[in-house]
Design a protein around this motif. Structure first.
Motif, PDB file in Angstrom:
ATOM      1  N   ASN A  13       0.811  -1.201   0.000  1.00 13.44           N
ATOM      2  CA  ASN A  13       0.000   0.000   0.000  1.00 13.44           C
ATOM      3  C   ASN A  13       0.851   1.261   0.000  1.00 13.44           C
ATOM      4  O   ASN A  13       2.025   1.247   0.357  1.00 13.44           O
ATOM      5  N   GLN A  40      -4.083  -4.645   5.152  1.00  8.00           N
ATOM      6  CA  GLN A  40      -5.516  -4.558   4.873  1.00  8.00           C
ATOM      7  C   GLN A  40      -6.300  -4.223   6.139  1.00  8.00           C
ATOM      8  O   GLN A  40      -7.192  -3.364   6.121  1.00  8.00           O
ATOM      9  N   TYR A  41      -5.959  -4.889   7.237  1.00  5.75           N
ATOM     10  CA  TYR A  41      -6.661  -4.620   8.492  1.00  5.75           C
ATOM     11  C   TYR A  41      -6.292  -3.249   9.052  1.00  5.75           C
ATOM     12  O   TYR A  41      -7.140  -2.549   9.618  1.00  5.75           O
ATOM     13  N   LEU A  82      -5.555  -0.654   7.260  1.00  8.18           N
ATOM     14  CA  LEU A  82      -6.264   0.313   6.439  1.00  8.18           C
ATOM     15  C   LEU A  82      -7.733   0.403   6.859  1.00  8.18           C
ATOM     16  O   LEU A  82      -8.300   1.503   6.955  1.00  8.18           O
ATOM     17  N   ASN A  83      -8.352  -0.735   7.132  1.00 10.73           N
ATOM     18  CA  ASN A  83      -9.735  -0.726   7.623  1.00 10.73           C
ATOM     19  C   ASN A  83      -9.833   0.004   8.959  1.00 10.73           C
ATOM     20  O   ASN A  83     -10.778   0.771   9.198  1.00 10.73           O
ATOM     21  N   LEU A  84      -8.856  -0.237   9.814  1.00 14.30           N
ATOM     22  CA  LEU A  84      -8.831   0.416  11.117  1.00 14.30           C
ATOM     23  C   LEU A  84      -8.644   1.923  10.964  1.00 14.30           C
ATOM     24  O   LEU A  84      -9.287   2.721  11.659  1.00 14.30           O
ATOM     25  N   TYR A  85      -7.785   2.300  10.033  1.00 13.56           N
ATOM     26  CA  TYR A  85      -7.545   3.725   9.769  1.00 13.56           C
ATOM     27  C   TYR A  85      -8.848   4.431   9.384  1.00 13.56           C
ATOM     28  O   TYR A  85      -9.186   5.488   9.926  1.00 13.56           O
ATOM     29  N   HIS A  86      -9.576   3.851   8.455  1.00 15.62           N
ATOM     30  CA  HIS A  86     -10.816   4.473   7.989  1.00 15.62           C
ATOM     31  C   HIS A  86     -11.858   4.549   9.106  1.00 15.62           C
ATOM     32  O   HIS A  86     -12.701   5.458   9.113  1.00 15.62           O
ATOM     33  N   GLU A  87     -11.774   3.631  10.056  1.00 13.33           N
ATOM     34  CA  GLU A  87     -12.758   3.621  11.135  1.00 13.33           C
ATOM     35  C   GLU A  87     -12.452   4.653  12.215  1.00 13.33           C
ATOM     36  O   GLU A  87     -13.366   5.215  12.815  1.00 13.33           O
ATOM     37  N   ILE A 122     -17.306  -1.830  15.994  1.00 14.97           N
ATOM     38  CA  ILE A 122     -16.580  -2.151  14.762  1.00 14.97           C
ATOM     39  C   ILE A 122     -15.080  -2.211  15.026  1.00 14.97           C
ATOM     40  O   ILE A 122     -14.389  -3.132  14.573  1.00 14.97           O
ATOM     41  N   LEU A 149     -12.629  -5.386  14.554  1.00 13.19           N
ATOM     42  CA  LEU A 149     -11.466  -5.336  13.671  1.00 13.19           C
ATOM     43  C   LEU A 149     -10.206  -5.802  14.397  1.00 13.19           C
ATOM     44  O   LEU A 149      -9.403  -6.569  13.852  1.00 13.19           O
TER      45      LEU A 149
END
Length: 274
Positions: free
Chosen positions: A2, A124-125, A127-132, A143, A147
């Motif tokens: 990324n 990937q995880y 990045l998901n955590l960042y957006h949350e 959420i 995560l």
């Protein structure tokens, strides 16, 4: 891999009372450097190394292959990096009872490298955590908790499925012998005889198990001990040189400077200023 991405909240992002996301970084590039945090950071640190780096403790120095994860607990010191190449890593600083409880339940090891064949999930995880958590006013604790729990379980599953190289007891004994007798004159022939190998084959096997040649391993340990002794201002450079097995102070100074970028005396002065 990324694009590089980092998040440092204005204040730690709390999730209920059992989890705190303090900071995270994705594919952060580092110049040729070695990170030294003697006091750690006071939180749990998950760090995925995308390049080969060295991980150092007082007892040993390991050469960590690429795609390896290291987990540190809040009280752990951190010594890692690569002073020969530009390297990159992804990381997560977090804290709370959920992290402590889950790590214990999953029996994940700390302060040792965990090698992954396919570590893409890590970014990937993150990045998901960042957006949350990037917008703190909209954080959904359920959420974020999910995560983190899935993230830790994914690490555990990958760790359990990873192929491990078992170190024979005789090689483990030789490594301990080097650590305990670093101040003595040690010959390769002596070590090879202990392992019942020829010298060339012994060196190949030692590097396979510990990531470096026996001579470099001994050198690294001696110099690591020297850095601790240098914090004792009552000892002279000559005394320290002798204590770690080098009668020639000039030779000790040369190899120390080659490894740490400064002479023992200048290195000592720089640390005393901190």
């Amino acid at each position: 891999m990324n694009k590089e991405l980092k998040l440092f909240p204005n204040y730690p992002t709390p999730v209920a009372n059992e989890l705190c996301i303090r900071a995270l970084g994705i594919s952060e590039s580092m110049n040729k450097s070695f990170v030294r945090r003697t006091q750690g950071t006071g939180d749990y640190l998950f760090m995925m190394f995308w390049n080969e780096v060295k991980l150092s403790t007082l007892d040993e120095e390991l050469l960590i292959p690429s795609n390896s994860l290291v987990i540190w607990e809040p009280s752990d010191s951190h010594f890692y990096g690569n002073e020969e190449i530009v390297w990159s890593h992804s990381w997560l600083h977090c804290d709370g009872s959920l992290i402590k409880k889950t790590l214990k339940h999953l029996k994940l090891p700390t302060k040792v490298p965990i090698r992954f064949e396919n570590p893409i999930f890590f970014d990937q995880y993150l990045l998901n955590l960042y957006h949350e958590v990037v917008n703190e006013s909209l954080v959904d604790p359920s959420i974020v908790r999910s995560l983190i729990e899935i993230f830790l379980r994914k690490i555990s599953n990958s760790h359990m499925g990873a192929k491990k190289i078992q170190t024979p007891s005789k090689f483990q004994s030789i490594k301990e012998y080097l650590v305990q007798n670093y101040d003595q004159s040690i010959q390769l022939e002596e070590l090879a005889e202990m392992a019942h190998y020829s010298v060339p084959n012994f060196c190949v096997k030692f590097k396979e198990y510990f990531g470096d040649s026996p001579i470099n391993y001994l050198l690294a340990h001696r110099l690591k001990v020297a850095t601790y002794l240098l914090t004792d201002t009552q000892k002279t450079i000559s005394q320290i040189s002798n204590e770690i097995g080098y009668e020639d102070e000039a030779y000790f100074s040369r190899i120390f400077k080659k490894r740490y970028g400064a002479s023992p005396r200048n290195w000592q002065k720089s640390k005393l200023k901190l």
